[in-house]
Design a protein around this motif. Structure first.
Motif, PDB file in Angstrom:
ATOM      1  N   VAL A  16       0.842  -1.198   0.000  1.00  0.00           N
ATOM      2  CA  VAL A  16       0.000   0.000   0.000  1.00  0.00           C
ATOM      3  C   VAL A  16       0.881   1.253   0.000  1.00  0.00           C
ATOM      4  CG1 VAL A  16      -1.611   1.380   1.382  1.00  0.00           C
ATOM      5  CG2 VAL A  16      -2.011  -1.071   1.057  1.00  0.00           C
ATOM      6  N   GLY A  17       1.963   1.220   0.774  1.00  0.00           N
ATOM      7  CA  GLY A  17       2.881   2.352   0.808  1.00  0.00           C
ATOM      8  C   GLY A  17       3.498   2.616  -0.549  1.00  0.00           C
ATOM      9  N   MET A  18       3.873   1.554  -1.255  1.00  0.00           N
ATOM     10  CA  MET A  18       4.457   1.708  -2.589  1.00  0.00           C
ATOM     11  C   MET A  18       3.446   2.272  -3.582  1.00  0.00           C
ATOM     12  SD  MET A  18       7.684   0.886  -2.595  1.00  0.00           S
ATOM     13  CE  MET A  18       7.763   1.654  -0.987  1.00  0.00           C
ATOM     14  N   VAL A  19       2.195   1.828  -3.466  1.00  0.00           N
ATOM     15  CA  VAL A  19       1.147   2.363  -4.344  1.00  0.00           C
ATOM     16  C   VAL A  19       0.957   3.858  -4.083  1.00  0.00           C
ATOM     17  CG1 VAL A  19      -1.299   2.276  -4.965  1.00  0.00           C
ATOM     18  CG2 VAL A  19      -0.054   0.152  -4.525  1.00  0.00           C
ATOM     19  N   LEU A  20       0.976   4.263  -2.817  1.00  0.00           N
ATOM     20  CA  LEU A  20       0.825   5.673  -2.466  1.00  0.00           C
ATOM     21  C   LEU A  20       1.971   6.515  -3.015  1.00  0.00           C
ATOM     22  CD1 LEU A  20      -0.366   5.330   1.255  1.00  0.00           C
ATOM     23  CD2 LEU A  20      -1.739   6.124  -0.681  1.00  0.00           C
ATOM     24  N   ILE A  21       3.188   5.972  -2.971  1.00  0.00           N
ATOM     25  CA  ILE A  21       4.358   6.704  -3.463  1.00  0.00           C
ATOM     26  C   ILE A  21       4.324   6.820  -4.981  1.00  0.00           C
ATOM     27  CG2 ILE A  21       6.883   6.642  -3.696  1.00  0.00           C
ATOM     28  CD1 ILE A  21       6.928   5.287  -0.913  1.00  0.00           C
ATOM     29  N   GLY A  22       4.064   5.692  -5.656  1.00  0.00           N
ATOM     30  CA  GLY A  22       3.973   5.692  -7.112  1.00  0.00           C
ATOM     31  C   GLY A  22       5.297   5.989  -7.799  1.00  0.00           C
ATOM     32  N   GLY A  23       5.212   6.424  -9.054  1.00  0.00           N
ATOM     33  CA  GLY A  23       6.398   6.827  -9.806  1.00  0.00           C
ATOM     34  C   GLY A  23       7.403   5.700 -10.005  1.00  0.00           C
ATOM     35  N   TRP A  24       8.676   6.098 -10.170  1.00  0.00           N
ATOM     36  CA  TRP A  24       9.726   5.120 -10.459  1.00  0.00           C
ATOM     37  C   TRP A  24       9.993   4.198  -9.265  1.00  0.00           C
ATOM     38  CZ3 TRP A  24      14.178   4.665  -7.637  1.00  0.00           C
ATOM     39  CH2 TRP A  24      14.539   5.744  -6.822  1.00  0.00           C
ATOM     40  N   ILE A  25       9.701   4.683  -8.062  1.00  0.00           N
ATOM     41  CA  ILE A  25       9.902   3.839  -6.878  1.00  0.00           C
ATOM     42  C   ILE A  25       8.933   2.658  -6.905  1.00  0.00           C
ATOM     43  CG2 ILE A  25       9.749   3.745  -4.353  1.00  0.00           C
ATOM     44  CD1 ILE A  25      10.703   6.625  -4.287  1.00  0.00           C
ATOM     45  N   PHE A  26       7.673   2.941  -7.238  1.00  0.00           N
ATOM     46  CA  PHE A  26       6.686   1.862  -7.351  1.00  0.00           C
ATOM     47  C   PHE A  26       7.062   0.909  -8.475  1.00  0.00           C
ATOM     48  CE2 PHE A  26       2.691   0.231  -9.258  1.00  0.00           C
ATOM     49  CZ  PHE A  26       2.234  -0.503  -8.184  1.00  0.00           C
ATOM     50  N   ALA A  27       7.490   1.461  -9.620  1.00  0.00           N
ATOM     51  CA  ALA A  27       7.875   0.635 -10.765  1.00  0.00           C
ATOM     52  C   ALA A  27       9.053  -0.269 -10.421  1.00  0.00           C
ATOM     53  CB  ALA A  27       8.210   1.524 -11.962  1.00  0.00           C
ATOM     54  N   ASN A  69       7.766   4.045 -21.546  1.00  0.00           N
ATOM     55  CA  ASN A  69       8.641   5.216 -21.608  1.00  0.00           C
ATOM     56  C   ASN A  69      10.077   4.878 -21.207  1.00  0.00           C
ATOM     57  OD1 ASN A  69       7.649   4.774 -18.995  1.00  0.00           O
ATOM     58  ND2 ASN A  69       7.936   6.902 -18.385  1.00  0.00           N
ATOM     59  N   TRP A  70      10.251   3.927 -20.289  1.00  0.00           N
ATOM     60  CA  TRP A  70      11.599   3.470 -19.943  1.00  0.00           C
ATOM     61  C   TRP A  70      12.212   2.749 -21.137  1.00  0.00           C
ATOM     62  CZ3 TRP A  70      11.964   1.067 -14.358  1.00  0.00           C
ATOM     63  CH2 TRP A  70      11.449   2.005 -13.431  1.00  0.00           C
ATOM     64  N   PHE A  71      11.446   1.907 -21.774  1.00  0.00           N
ATOM     65  CA  PHE A  71      11.941   1.134 -22.914  1.00  0.00           C
ATOM     66  C   PHE A  71      12.419   2.060 -24.026  1.00  0.00           C
ATOM     67  CE2 PHE A  71      11.208  -0.929 -27.018  1.00  0.00           C
ATOM     68  CZ  PHE A  71      11.932  -2.101 -26.866  1.00  0.00           C
ATOM     69  N   GLU A  72      11.653   3.110 -24.301  1.00  0.00           N
ATOM     70  CA  GLU A  72      11.996   4.041 -25.378  1.00  0.00           C
ATOM     71  C   GLU A  72      13.256   4.834 -25.072  1.00  0.00           C
ATOM     72  OE1 GLU A  72       8.404   6.258 -25.753  1.00  0.00           O
ATOM     73  OE2 GLU A  72       7.411   4.732 -27.009  1.00  0.00           O
ATOM     74  N   MET A  73      13.550   5.030 -23.782  1.00  0.00           N
ATOM     75  CA  MET A  73      14.783   5.742 -23.408  1.00  0.00           C
ATOM     76  C   MET A  73      16.008   4.842 -23.519  1.00  0.00           C
ATOM     77  SD  MET A  73      13.821   8.198 -20.156  1.00  0.00           S
ATOM     78  CE  MET A  73      13.248   6.850 -19.121  1.00  0.00           C
TER      79      MET A  73
END
Length: 265
Positions: A16-27, A69-73
């Protein structure tokens, strides 16, 4: 039971904490979780994760998992995910010849299907969280529907369950429990939508609820069938009292691609 509760509380709070943070940390977190899930599948098939075939399997899964978007970079624009994945399939087939069938065609099929199952499942989880404004709520919405379905199916099945749903795959599940899970999901999903109307209409929300509830149960049965085929009780032991990563994420990674493919998310 105490171990199961403690693990559930810690694991649930972390997720749940990771979902709340989101972004690259969640990924990044989900990428680690997906890698463990893939290792669990490889071990079921008795493929060593650190072997050449194991590493190719993990690479195939990561290819499908990584956000677009990571793949394209990382990769030049003239290569697509599909093209690279097809190339990796051809490499796997080539190894059936090089290893003189010590790595068999069946294992190639297992690796490909496992990569799609785990890679795309967690990929769409990451993509859902990345949806602007509503991503976090959508992830929680799907999670609540799955959890409610599981709880409703358990309690209704325990109280009124008589007819077995699929005894050869999961002997304890009943038709009454399955229906009870769907009804419970509709009730809780409707309350959630009334508080946070994240869909354009209630009809759409209701469709999401029903699809998530039904296919979430099917995802659980798919993993049960997999474990029964390979004669294992749990997919792993990384979560004391709960089994492996696949045991906890089987419904979610089955539902997420379906919701996206049906354009419900």
């Amino acid at each position: 039971m105490r171990e199961r509760i403690v693990t559930g509380l810690i694991g649930g709070a972390l997720f749940v904490g990771m979902v709340l943070i989101g972004g690259w940390i969640f990924a990044l977190f989900i990428s680690i979780v997906a890698s463990i899930a893939m290792v669990e599948l490889l071990r079921m098939k008795k493929i060593a994760p650190l072997s050449l075939m194991g590493m190719i399997s993990l690479l195939s899964m990561w290819l499908l998992l990584v956000p677009t978007n990571w793949f394209e970079m990382i990769v030049p624009s003239y290569f697509t995910k599909v093209e690279i994945f097809v190339f990796m399939i051809l490499v796997l087939l080539m190894f059936t010849v090089i290893t003189k069938n010590s790595f068999t065609f069946d294992q190639v099929g297992f690796v490909i299907l496992s990569s799609v199952y785990v890679g795309f499942g967690f990929h769409y989880l990451i993509m859902t969280r990345d949806i602007p404004d509503y991503g976090m709520l959508l992830v929680f919405y799907v999670l609540f529907i799955i959890w409610t379905t599981d709880s409703g199916a358990y309690f209704v099945g325990r109280k009124w369950g008589r007819r077995k749903l699929w005894p050869d795959i999961s002997p304890k599940k009943t038709i009454e429990g399955s229906i009870g899970g769907v009804i419970a999901a509709v009730v809780i999903g409707t309350v959630f939508y009334a508080i946070v109307p994240i869909f354009s209409s209630y009809l759409l929300a209701l469709f999401v609820i029903i699809v998530t509830s039904i296919f979430g149960q099917l995802g659980d049965l798919v993993e049960s069938a997999l474990k029964r085929h390979y004669a294992v009780k749990d997919s792993g032991n990384v979560l004391p009292g709960h089994g492996g990563i696949l045991d906890r994420f089987d419904s979610l990674i089955y539902v997420m691609p379906i919701l996206h493919l049906l354009y419900l998310i």
